[in-house]
Design an enzyme around this catalytic site. Structure first.
Site, PDB file in Angstrom:
ATOM      1  CG  ASP A  32      -1.768   1.264   1.287  1.00 19.39           C
ATOM      2  OD1 ASP A  32      -2.669   1.388   0.446  1.00 19.39           O
ATOM      3  OD2 ASP A  32      -1.521   2.122   2.174  1.00 19.39           O
ATOM      4  CD  GLU A  75      -3.822   1.062  -2.959  1.00 21.56           C
ATOM      5  OE1 GLU A  75      -4.958   1.282  -2.540  1.00 21.56           O
ATOM      6  OE2 GLU A  75      -2.835   1.769  -2.667  1.00 21.56           O
ATOM      7  CG  ASP A 113      -0.818   3.480   5.694  1.00 26.03           C
ATOM      8  OD1 ASP A 113      -1.923   3.831   5.231  1.00 26.03           O
ATOM      9  OD2 ASP A 113       0.021   4.286   6.124  1.00 26.03           O
TER      10      ASP A 113
END
Length: 381
Positions: free
Chosen positions: A189, A273, A351
């Site tokens: 992340d 991501e 996170d």
């Protein structure tokens, strides 16, 4: 066959610097003259010139201009191709969006690169130095890493940046089948406070590259604005500002290279991501987004992983920070809440929890968190 780029720093003498600057100046004049010719041809005769039309006149132009006659013919063809690519991009944007910026005349101070064919205008000497047509003497090259054995050299781009010169070789190498290796998997992340948080619990804070350099940058920009245009003092102030900006970019690139190499060496599968950095960079957090350089980190990860047998997969980023990694429930939280707490008893760094969800999405996990496979609502990151 794969095409790779190998970039090396050049250390020319003052006379060679003057010669290369004169060469780029001549190429810039050729670019602007070709652009003017295209404009006039369409204005007077409604005729659209192509690369082949202008390349056919290049011999006559070189015969009339002794500056161009002393430099590589193929490099000047690349200048005309560069202009042709600018027009192709202009028409492509015009067709897609209905409006686009017309190709502009180039200033010599910003015309910073020239493309050559290795062996035609640019030659690698047996001494390890670089020879350029029209330039006296050979240029010293810092070979910080060897070129791949048996590689075929194609194009080479000579460039100038912040007072430094470099050459980038386009190298064609045979494709080598790299088997996917077995090993640990990790979810990543990315964020503004933490550059990277992994599903293993590792958190790498974002170095304040931009913030640290801002004070000096403001001072250098004020000094530049006080200088008279065209003066030597302004030229030197502009060079100092460019070198400071380049130093900040080099620091960022160095950290991202080391981080991406560490991740690729440790993990056989990396999930991250699929962020739209371009859209995020237009938000109120644009400065912080640019400072974090998420797109650059992803690019480094992907190309390093390709040669290491590591698999990289990007997943839908929606709701990753709003989902519980244990039970899959949606736990809405604002950006100021940095700890994930769920009714199921799960509590961890926000996170790290998001990184765990990213890994689960990439591996299509079942069991705890199986609800992640259902469409999630967009939430705060």
């Amino acid at each position: 066959m794969s095409v790779l780029s190998y970039k090396y720093r050049l250390y020319p003498t003052q006379a060679q610097v003057a010669g290369m600057e004169a060469m780029l100046g001549a190429f810039c004049d050729l670019y602007n003259a070709a652009l003017q010719q295209r404009i006039e041809a369409y204005r007077r005769r409604r005729k659209t010139l192509r690369y082949t039309d202008q390349a056919g006149e290049l011999k006559a132009v070189r015969a009339a201009d002794e500056r161009l006659a002393g430099y590589s013919f193929s490099a000047q063809q690349q200048v005309l191709r560069r202009l042709d690519k600018a027009f192709q991009a202009f028409f492509r944007r015009l067709k897609a969006k209905g409006k686009a910026g017309f190709p502009r005349f180039q200033a010599k101070a910003r015309f910073d690169s020239a493309e050559f064919r290795v062996g035609d205008g640019l030659t690698l000497r047996k001494s390890g130095r670089l020879g350029l047509t029209g330039l006296f003497g050979d240029i010293k090259v810092k070979w910080h890493r060897p070129l791949p054995p048996g590689a075929k050299l194609g194009a080479a781009v000579l460039s100038r940046s912040a007072g430094h010169w470099s050459v980038c070789f386009q190298v064609t190498v045979p494709d080598v089948a790299v088997a996917e290796r077995d090993g640990a998997a990790v979810g990543i992340d990315v964020g503004l406070t933490s550059l990277v948080a992994t599903s293993d619990g590792e958190v790498v804070p974002t170095p304040p590259w931009t913030k640290r350099a801002a004070k000096t940058q403001r001072r250098l920009q004020r000094a530049l604005s006080r200088c008279k245009r065209g003066s030597q003092r302004r030229r030197k102030a502009k060079q100092r500002l460019a070198r400071h900006s380049a130093r900040t970019a080099n620091q960022r690139r160095d950290v991202l290279h080391k981080l991406s190499r560490s991740l690729v060496d440790r993990y056989a599968f990396i999930a991250l991501e699929d962020l739209s950095v371009e859209r995020l960079a237009r938000s109120m957090l644009a400065k912080s987004v640019h400072n974090a350089a998420w797109g650059q980190l992803r690019s480094f990860l992907e190309y390093k992983a390709a040669s290491a047998g590591t698999r990289v997969e990007a997943v839908d980023p929606r709701g990753t920070s709003q989902t519980c990694p244990q039970c899959g429930a949606v736990v809405a939280k604002t950006l100021d809440i940095r700890v994930h707490r769920c009714l199921c008893g799960c509590m961890m760094d926000r996170d790290v929890a998001a990184a765990t969800v990213i890994l689960q999405r990439a591996s299509h996990a079942t069991g705890p968190g199986h609800g992640l496979r259902t469409p999630s609502q967009r939430g705060a990151a």
